[in-house]
Structure formats: C-alpha cells, structure tokens
Motif scaffolding. Structure first.
Motif, mmCIF file in Angstrom:
data_model
loop_
_atom_site.group_PDB
_atom_site.id
_atom_site.type_symbol
_atom_site.label_atom_id
_atom_site.label_comp_id
_atom_site.label_asym_id
_atom_site.label_seq_id
_atom_site.Cartn_x
_atom_site.Cartn_y
_atom_site.Cartn_z
ATOM 1 N N LEU A 202 27.171 -6.048 -21.767
ATOM 2 C CA LEU A 202 26.035 -6.802 -21.520
ATOM 3 C C LEU A 202 25.731 -7.686 -22.885
ATOM 4 O O LEU A 202 25.202 -6.945 -23.850
ATOM 5 N N ALA A 203 25.815 -9.011 -22.748
ATOM 6 C CA ALA A 203 25.767 -9.855 -23.805
ATOM 7 C C ALA A 203 24.099 -10.156 -24.067
ATOM 8 O O ALA A 203 23.577 -10.638 -23.030
ATOM 9 N N LEU A 204 23.556 -9.572 -24.918
ATOM 10 C CA LEU A 204 22.058 -10.051 -25.249
ATOM 11 C C LEU A 204 22.241 -10.995 -26.066
ATOM 12 O O LEU A 204 22.745 -11.143 -27.042
ATOM 13 N N PRO A 205 21.013 -11.968 -25.707
ATOM 14 C CA PRO A 205 20.708 -13.090 -26.473
ATOM 15 C C PRO A 205 20.180 -12.799 -28.138
ATOM 16 O O PRO A 205 19.279 -11.736 -28.002
ATOM 17 N N ILE A 206 20.403 -13.534 -29.109
ATOM 18 C CA ILE A 206 19.914 -12.972 -30.400
ATOM 19 C C ILE A 206 19.041 -14.512 -30.829
ATOM 20 O O ILE A 206 19.365 -15.580 -30.542
ATOM 21 N N PRO A 207 18.256 -14.040 -31.429
ATOM 22 C CA PRO A 207 17.318 -15.585 -31.959
ATOM 23 C C PRO A 207 18.117 -16.272 -32.786
ATOM 24 O O PRO A 207 19.198 -15.828 -33.558
ATOM 25 N N PHE A 208 17.857 -17.577 -32.923
ATOM 26 C CA PHE A 208 18.369 -18.549 -33.608
ATOM 27 C C PHE A 208 18.176 -18.377 -35.200
ATOM 28 O O PHE A 208 17.081 -18.158 -35.326
ATOM 29 N N ARG A 209 19.080 -18.249 -35.768
ATOM 30 C CA ARG A 209 19.061 -18.375 -37.240
ATOM 31 C C ARG A 209 19.921 -19.564 -37.968
ATOM 32 O O ARG A 209 20.837 -20.005 -37.531
ATOM 33 N N LEU A 210 19.429 -20.007 -38.870
ATOM 34 C CA LEU A 210 19.875 -21.055 -39.675
ATOM 35 C C LEU A 210 21.127 -20.491 -40.441
ATOM 36 O O LEU A 210 21.048 -19.244 -40.607
ATOM 37 N N GLN A 211 21.880 -21.152 -41.259
ATOM 38 C CA GLN A 211 22.934 -20.450 -41.977
ATOM 39 C C GLN A 211 22.436 -19.428 -43.076
ATOM 40 O O GLN A 211 21.408 -20.217 -43.943
ATOM 41 N N PRO A 212 23.083 -18.476 -43.158
ATOM 42 C CA PRO A 212 22.696 -17.254 -44.197
ATOM 43 C C PRO A 212 22.767 -17.856 -45.652
ATOM 44 O O PRO A 212 23.888 -18.482 -45.919
ATOM 45 N N LEU A 213 21.941 -17.601 -46.566
ATOM 46 C CA LEU A 213 22.025 -18.171 -47.760
ATOM 47 C C LEU A 213 21.813 -16.895 -49.000
ATOM 48 O O LEU A 213 21.357 -16.007 -48.608
ATOM 49 N N PRO A 214 22.813 -17.036 -49.924
ATOM 50 C CA PRO A 214 22.423 -15.901 -51.021
ATOM 51 C C PRO A 214 21.235 -16.040 -51.800
ATOM 52 O O PRO A 214 20.516 -17.079 -51.736
ATOM 53 N N ASP A 215 21.057 -14.862 -52.330
ATOM 54 C CA ASP A 215 19.711 -14.721 -53.113
ATOM 55 C C ASP A 215 19.390 -15.615 -54.129
ATOM 56 O O ASP A 215 18.435 -15.934 -54.464
ATOM 57 N N LEU A 216 20.415 -15.681 -55.014
ATOM 58 C CA LEU A 216 20.514 -16.666 -56.101
ATOM 59 C C LEU A 216 21.099 -18.063 -55.666
ATOM 60 O O LEU A 216 22.222 -17.979 -55.266
ATOM 61 N N TYR A 217 20.286 -18.993 -56.281
ATOM 62 C CA TYR A 217 20.941 -20.405 -56.151
ATOM 63 C C TYR A 217 22.113 -20.643 -56.985
ATOM 64 O O TYR A 217 22.828 -21.598 -56.643
ATOM 65 N N HIS A 218 22.146 -20.150 -58.148
ATOM 66 C CA HIS A 218 23.370 -20.120 -58.789
ATOM 67 C C HIS A 218 24.476 -19.584 -58.133
ATOM 68 O O HIS A 218 25.678 -20.087 -58.284
ATOM 69 N N ASP A 219 24.293 -18.474 -57.379
ATOM 70 C CA ASP A 219 25.631 -18.064 -56.543
ATOM 71 C C ASP A 219 25.841 -19.206 -55.518
ATOM 72 O O ASP A 219 27.159 -19.410 -55.264
ATOM 73 N N LEU A 220 24.933 -19.817 -54.942
ATOM 74 C CA LEU A 220 25.407 -20.816 -53.951
ATOM 75 C C LEU A 220 26.082 -21.851 -54.505
ATOM 76 O O LEU A 220 27.008 -22.468 -53.990
ATOM 77 N N LEU A 221 25.507 -22.370 -55.764
ATOM 78 C CA LEU A 221 26.496 -23.466 -56.601
ATOM 79 C C LEU A 221 27.672 -22.988 -56.763
ATOM 80 O O LEU A 221 28.697 -23.838 -56.480
ATOM 81 N N GLN A 222 28.010 -21.982 -57.337
ATOM 82 C CA GLN A 222 29.376 -21.494 -57.604
ATOM 83 C C GLN A 222 30.063 -21.408 -56.275
ATOM 84 O O GLN A 222 31.417 -21.355 -56.382
ATOM 85 N N ARG A 223 29.495 -20.909 -55.212
ATOM 86 C CA ARG A 223 30.378 -20.853 -54.057
ATOM 87 C C ARG A 223 30.871 -22.162 -53.349
ATOM 88 O O ARG A 223 32.087 -22.168 -52.824
ATOM 89 N N TYR A 224 30.245 -23.303 -53.788
ATOM 90 C CA TYR A 224 30.649 -24.432 -53.297
ATOM 91 C C TYR A 224 31.083 -25.399 -54.307
ATOM 92 O O TYR A 224 31.285 -26.645 -54.106
ATOM 93 N N SER A 225 31.487 -24.951 -55.558
ATOM 94 C CA SER A 225 31.769 -25.811 -56.860
ATOM 95 C C SER A 225 33.046 -26.466 -56.450
ATOM 96 O O SER A 225 33.143 -27.494 -56.970
ATOM 97 N N ARG A 226 33.946 -25.787 -55.965
ATOM 98 C CA ARG A 226 35.462 -26.309 -55.591
ATOM 99 C C ARG A 226 35.719 -26.604 -54.142
ATOM 100 O O ARG A 226 37.006 -26.924 -53.829
#
Length: 358
Positions: A202-226
C-alpha cells in the motif's frame, strides 16, 4: 484499489437532486470497508516493517515487540486460512490486537480518512454538525484521537473502527475473500506466506518537500561548481538551482533565451514546465531565492544564514553560511499553500518589468 478515488468518482456521478449528505455517508462507510480490505492485504503482503524498525528502544524491548508482531501476523494468517475453509463467519478465529499494533493499523487508514474529510468539507455541501473533539486520555496516542475524530465526522460505525471486529464483518469478508482468491490463482501454495510475495504494498502519500540542501553553503557551491546546463551544455555564469526538481539552469543568460518573439529566459520557461508558472530558484552566486509567478518575480531571501542568524546577500561578507531548516520550511509552506502572491515580504520586492529576462 483506490478507496478515495472511487469515493470521488461515485459522488461526481451521483444523480442530482438527491440527499447528498445521506448518500455521501453511505458511500464513505462502504469505502472505509474497502480501506479495511486494503489494510488487511497490506499486512498479509508486507508485514509491519515501519513499526518494527525502531532503533530508539532497548534490545530486549525490541525483541519483545518483534515477537508480538510475529504473533499478530501469524494470527492474521490464521484468519486468512479460515476465510477459505470456514463455512460461517462465526468459525473464523478471534484476533487480539495490542494497543501498539492498533495504532499502527490506524495509521494505514489515515490517508483515506484525511482526504475523505477534506473532500467532504471543501467540495460537498454536507453538514458536519457542531464540532465534538474526542476525549483524549493519558493513555491515548494523538493519532488515535485523530482517527476517532475523522471517523465521527464521516459517521463510521464503531464496529468498523476496531480492526479485530472489522475483519469478521460480512461486508469486509465479501471484499477480501474474492481478492485473495484472485491473487492465489496459479500459485502452487495459496497460504498467506506465499501470497506475501504477490500482494502489492500500500503506497502511502508523503508530504511535499523541496529539494534537499546540504548543511554548508560552501558544499552546495562545490557540488555545482562544474555542473553544466542541460540546455546549452555550458557551465552557467549565473547558476540557478530549481528547488522543486533540482535542475541547474542559466539565470539571465542569452545562451538559453528562447529565439521566439517572447524571448523568455530559461528560468521563466522552466517555471512554466515544472511548476505551472510558479518557480523557486536558488541563485547560487547571490545566495537568494528567486520567486517567479507568471509575469512577476521577486527575491525572497536565503535558506542559508551565518552563525548570527543573518543572511549574506551576494556573498559580500564571505562568512560561512549554514542551512536553516525553519527558514526552508517557511518557503515550503509558501509554495504548497500557494500563498506566494499574498506574502508581504515577497510583494514588497516584486517586479513585473523584464521578468522574462530570467
């Protein structure tokens, strides 16, 4: 079986004029019976993994709970076997359900009950009567109180609310037995253990969530740098991360602007495709969220704050930024409740001119 979908379909096809209130409550009770059949099939097919996977208890308590769950599933399998062999319902063995398992079973009903109650209140002119909040004792769980409240609203009989009584109700048996027999066709062994491999979960619905983001903004910049834009296959000079689907886009770049008379930017086109005109984009080099709604756009702020709880717009100060869960939840609620147009913080910075530039 989609109990709620069938309920909506029935009410949309119901002849008018008619006693909508009486008809709705009868249909809701029948669909609750259908939900009971779903729950029984779910338990037979998949067990109770969500209930047993609790690491926050001692080992002896966990073992005791596992044994309790196994005994319950074995008793439920015996009920299933009796369905096929017993000549009368009275011959079906009684089922004992502990308070812990009863609460878990009730949680499986909640998607149907919540949606049915919302459908009743929002779409049908069905009187609900004065609110009668359930009496909650110290031994009760919040979910049990919510379950009883919704059942009262939908006028579900008490006999159907108790799972041990419901599974021997003639209306439930009439639904479960043919379904189980259909699943058993072609199987060498029609026992409950064999059917567990073939019953869909039985598939139960889950609440909508925006895209998960890392704890540090520096890590987010590094993730998408290239990371390259999928449209132009180039690294965007101004990166925009769609918070709804996670796609990296070119913000305000001529390389991805449409060649038609409208000349829409990539974020504008993407918001039409991904969010029906409502878009949320994190501009990485600015650390701000671009909110787009039709012909308007605004900058909401940032889900990343420094150690003092302050934003660093355009990354001028160069301080370490940390993900703020509460701020991101506020943005999520703005999106799912469609309150973007009424938020004063957004309205103060809304721009209509040159919106398609993004």
């Amino acid at each position: 079986m989609d109990a709620f979908g069938i309920l909506v379909h029935l009410m949309c096809l119901w002849p008018r004029p008619s006693s909508v209130a009486t008809d709705f409550f009868h249909a809701a009770q029948f669909m609750f019976v259908t939900a009971t059949a779903q729950v029984m099939l779910q338990l037979l097919g998949g067990g109770m993994p969500e209930l047993d996977e609790d690491d926050a208890v001692a080992d002896d308590v966990r073992q005791q709970r596992l044994a309790e769950s196994r005994d319950f599933l074995a008793a439920l399998a015996a009920v299933f076997e009796a369905y096929q062999t017993a000549s009368t319902i009275s011959a079906v063995p009684a089922l004992t359900v502990s308070a812990r398992i009863s609460t878990y079973i009730r949680s499986l009903y909640m998607p149907f009950l919540r949606r049915a109650a919302l459908f009743q209140l929002a779409c049908l002119e069905v009187p609900t009567g004065p609110p009668t909040p359930p009496v909650v004792t110290a031994a009760d769980q919040p979910l049990d109180a919510e379950f009883d409240g919704f059942c009262d609203l939908l006028r579900i009989p008490p006999s159907l609310r108790r799972f041990a009584d419901a599974i021997v109700d003639p209306s439930v048996v009439a639904l479960v037995v043919p379904t189980l027999k259909d699943l058993a066709v072609g199987l060498p062994d029609s026992s409950a253990l064999e059917l567990q491999k073939h019953v869909p979960r039985l598939a139960l619905p889950i609440p909508f969530r925006l895209q998960p983001l890392p704890d540090l903004y520096h890590d987010l910049l590094q993730r998408y740098s290239r990371t390259k834009c999928k449209n132009c296959n180039q690294i965007p000079p101004t990166k925009a991360l769609c918070l709804i689907c996670g796609t990296l886009l070119c913000a305000g770049s001529s390389c991805c602007r449409s060649s038609d008379a409208f000349g829409m930017g990539e974020c504008t086109r993407h918001s039409l495709k991904c969010g029906a005109g409502l878009g949320l984009f994190l501009i990485l080099k600015m650390s701000v969220v671009l909110v787009m709604r039709g012909e308007r756009h605004s900058f909401w702020g940032s889900p990343y704050l420094d150690e003092h709880g302050e934003e660093d717009a355009h990354l001028i100060r160069g301080r370490a930024l940390y993900f703020n869960k509460e701020r991101y939840e506020q943005l999520t609620q703005l999106y799912v409740s469609l309150r973007v147009e009424y938020d004063t913080r957004i309205a103060e910075t809304t721009t209509i001119e040159d919106t398609d530039w993004y």
